[in-house]
Design a protein around this motif. Structure first.
Motif, mmCIF file in Angstrom:
data_model
loop_
_atom_site.group_PDB
_atom_site.id
_atom_site.type_symbol
_atom_site.label_atom_id
_atom_site.label_comp_id
_atom_site.label_asym_id
_atom_site.label_seq_id
_atom_site.Cartn_x
_atom_site.Cartn_y
_atom_site.Cartn_z
ATOM 1 N N ASP A 242 0.827 -1.213 0.000
ATOM 2 C CA ASP A 242 0.000 0.000 0.000
ATOM 3 C C ASP A 242 0.860 1.261 0.000
ATOM 4 O OD1 ASP A 242 -2.359 -1.393 -0.094
ATOM 5 O OD2 ASP A 242 -2.726 -1.321 2.068
ATOM 6 N N LYS B 201 2.010 1.687 -3.610
ATOM 7 C CA LYS B 201 0.887 2.155 -4.442
ATOM 8 C C LYS B 201 0.575 3.613 -4.176
ATOM 9 C CE LYS B 201 -2.000 -1.731 -4.437
ATOM 10 N NZ LYS B 201 -3.326 -2.329 -4.583
ATOM 11 N N SER B 202 0.582 3.983 -2.918
ATOM 12 C CA SER B 202 0.288 5.364 -2.543
ATOM 13 C C SER B 202 1.322 6.325 -3.125
ATOM 14 C CB SER B 202 0.253 5.474 -1.013
ATOM 15 O OG SER B 202 0.060 6.791 -0.617
ATOM 16 N N LEU C 281 3.031 5.925 -5.812
ATOM 17 C CA LEU C 281 2.955 5.949 -7.267
ATOM 18 C C LEU C 281 1.700 6.619 -7.806
ATOM 19 C CD1 LEU C 281 4.109 2.283 -8.027
ATOM 20 C CD2 LEU C 281 5.449 4.355 -8.384
ATOM 21 N N LYS C 282 0.571 6.378 -7.139
ATOM 22 C CA LYS C 282 -0.734 6.668 -7.726
ATOM 23 C C LYS C 282 -0.886 8.111 -8.199
ATOM 24 C CE LYS C 282 -5.299 4.775 -7.313
ATOM 25 N NZ LYS C 282 -6.194 3.903 -6.556
ATOM 26 N N ASP C 283 -0.554 9.059 -7.346
ATOM 27 C CA ASP C 283 -0.764 10.475 -7.686
ATOM 28 C C ASP C 283 0.175 10.970 -8.780
ATOM 29 O OD1 ASP C 283 -2.758 10.580 -5.848
ATOM 30 O OD2 ASP C 283 -1.541 11.471 -4.261
ATOM 31 N N LEU D 92 1.213 9.002 -11.444
ATOM 32 C CA LEU D 92 1.019 8.286 -12.701
ATOM 33 C C LEU D 92 0.273 9.147 -13.712
ATOM 34 C CD1 LEU D 92 0.037 4.751 -11.379
ATOM 35 C CD2 LEU D 92 2.091 5.320 -12.681
ATOM 36 N N PRO E 41 -3.590 6.984 -13.522
ATOM 37 C CA PRO E 41 -3.666 6.143 -12.321
ATOM 38 C C PRO E 41 -4.771 5.104 -12.358
ATOM 39 C CG PRO E 41 -4.462 8.374 -11.864
ATOM 40 C CD PRO E 41 -3.911 8.385 -13.243
ATOM 41 N N THR E 42 -5.687 5.198 -13.315
ATOM 42 C CA THR E 42 -6.813 4.257 -13.352
ATOM 43 C C THR E 42 -6.371 2.835 -13.693
ATOM 44 O OG1 THR E 42 -7.252 4.782 -15.687
ATOM 45 C CG2 THR E 42 -8.467 6.049 -14.027
ATOM 46 N N ILE F 268 -3.609 1.330 -12.579
ATOM 47 C CA ILE F 268 -2.593 0.817 -11.650
ATOM 48 C C ILE F 268 -2.890 -0.613 -11.214
ATOM 49 C CG2 ILE F 268 -3.644 1.800 -9.550
ATOM 50 C CD1 ILE F 268 -0.713 2.329 -8.594
ATOM 51 N N GLU F 269 -4.153 -0.958 -11.017
ATOM 52 C CA GLU F 269 -4.486 -2.313 -10.564
ATOM 53 C C GLU F 269 -4.184 -3.347 -11.647
ATOM 54 O OE1 GLU F 269 -5.143 -2.901 -7.527
ATOM 55 O OE2 GLU F 269 -5.452 -0.813 -6.900
#
Length: 341
Positions: A42, A45-46, A48-50, A52, A55-56, A58-59
């Motif tokens: 987590d 992921k946290s 990276l997410k903002d 990217l 970011p949609t 990422i999963e």
């Protein structure tokens, strides 16, 4: 032109690896990130997410596997469906351990474990994060720059346990490739990595800059290291993966050699209201402090040694235009300043 689509990135929670993960994802790769403990997934992921571009996804693009440098468990599963391997995982301490095997064994065995697992799975393209310390501990004629032809002499007085671990791990990798010529290896050899981290979990890499910025010491030791921006290190790993001319090559990742008094002056000028030390520490004082401070003790053999590095090969083969050392130092300081407020 992208040649590999799914990358196993070992040690994805590391300072360098998180940035490589971001850049891989933004270039359309899928990433399988290895962790010693999945509870850090987590956090990654946290981070990276903002940042990217999209970011949609990422999963779909990112998943995690649990593997350890010291164990065979999980490596075969981790290699399933992988096109290439970027092996960044390696212990990196600020202070040297009492027993050098604490660093050397996992670095060497972990590198060989990763390479053997890749070979068994038919994954032949590997980029390994080595270090400038596998190059720079040796006699050089005055003014002659360090190049990729140089190798650390393990009997040299400046060699510590970390230097030994990185040198032996890289040599083990090249020995493995010599015995298994189907393997296509590139090593990236960064100096001190500065610049903007992905998050506040930046470990040892920015500790030198942070130590000066917080004014921990009244003096600055007259030592230095080649310095490189994290964005350039990441770019080198990915470009090396993509370019055929990078196969079976090593690359120094460094803008230039920076002595710590210069680094401190850059910080002091940018932050005049902070008590950033700029006076050079007398040798006798450092020897005294080293009795109580293992970080200082590990730096003593490097006193008053100034070197030069050549980044010509990385510029020629990989097209890297290195971020200036000053810019990287100030970017690190800006991040630390915000994190400390």
């Amino acid at each position: 032109m992208m040649t590999s689509k799914t990358v196993l990135l070992t040690g994805i929670s590391g300072f360098i690896a998180k940035r490589i993960a971001l850049d891989l994802l933004n270039r359309g790769y899928s990433v399988v990130g290895s962790l010693r403990s999945l509870h850090r997934a987590d956090e990654v992921k946290s981070a990276l997410k903002d940042k990217l571009t999209d970011p949609t996804n990422i999963e779909k693009q990112l998943r995690f596997v649990k593997i350890d440098l010291n164990s065979d468990d999980g490596w075969n599963d981790a290699m399933s469906g992988i096109d290439s391997l970027i092996h960044t995982a390696s212990p990196f301490p600020i202070a040297q351990p009492k027993n050098e095997d604490e660093l050397v064994r996992p670095a060497v065995q972990g590198t060989l474990r990763a390479l053997r697992s890749a070979q068994r799975a038919g994954v032949t393209r590997v980029v390994l994060t080595s270090s400038i310390v596998a190059i720079m501990n040796k006699e050089k004629p005055e003014g002659a720059p360090l190049t990729e032809e140089d190798w650390t002499d393990l009997s040299y007085p400046t060699v510590n346990a970390y230097d030994k671990s990185k040198t032996l791990a890289e040599k083990a990798a090249w020995d493995f490739v010599e015995k298994h010529p189907e393997m296509k290896l590139t090593t990236i050899n960064p100096g001190l990595v500065a610049g903007t981290p992905m998050d506040e979990h930046y470990g040892s890499s920015l500790s030198v800059i942070e130590r000066f910025w917080v004014g921990k010491d009244p003096f600055v030791p007259n030592i230095g290291l080649p310095l490189v921006d994290i964005s350039d290190v990441s770019e080198m790993h990915i470009t090396a993966l993509e370019k055929p001319q990078a196969v079976n090559q090593r690359y120094i990742a460094a803008d230039r050699f920076v002595m710590f008094p210069e680094l401190a002056r850059i910080l002091a000028k940018a932050y005049p209201n902070r008590k950033i030390p700029t006076k050079i520490a007398p040798k006798f004082l450092l020897r005294l402090i080293a009795l109580f401070d293992s970080e200082v003790k590990s730096a003593l053999p490097r006193l008053n040694i100034e070197m030069t590095t050549s980044s010509a090969k990385a510029s020629r083969d990989l097209g890297i235009q290195f971020t200036s050392a000053k810019e990287s130092i100030l970017a690190s300081a800006a991040f630390i300043a915000e994190a400390k407020n």
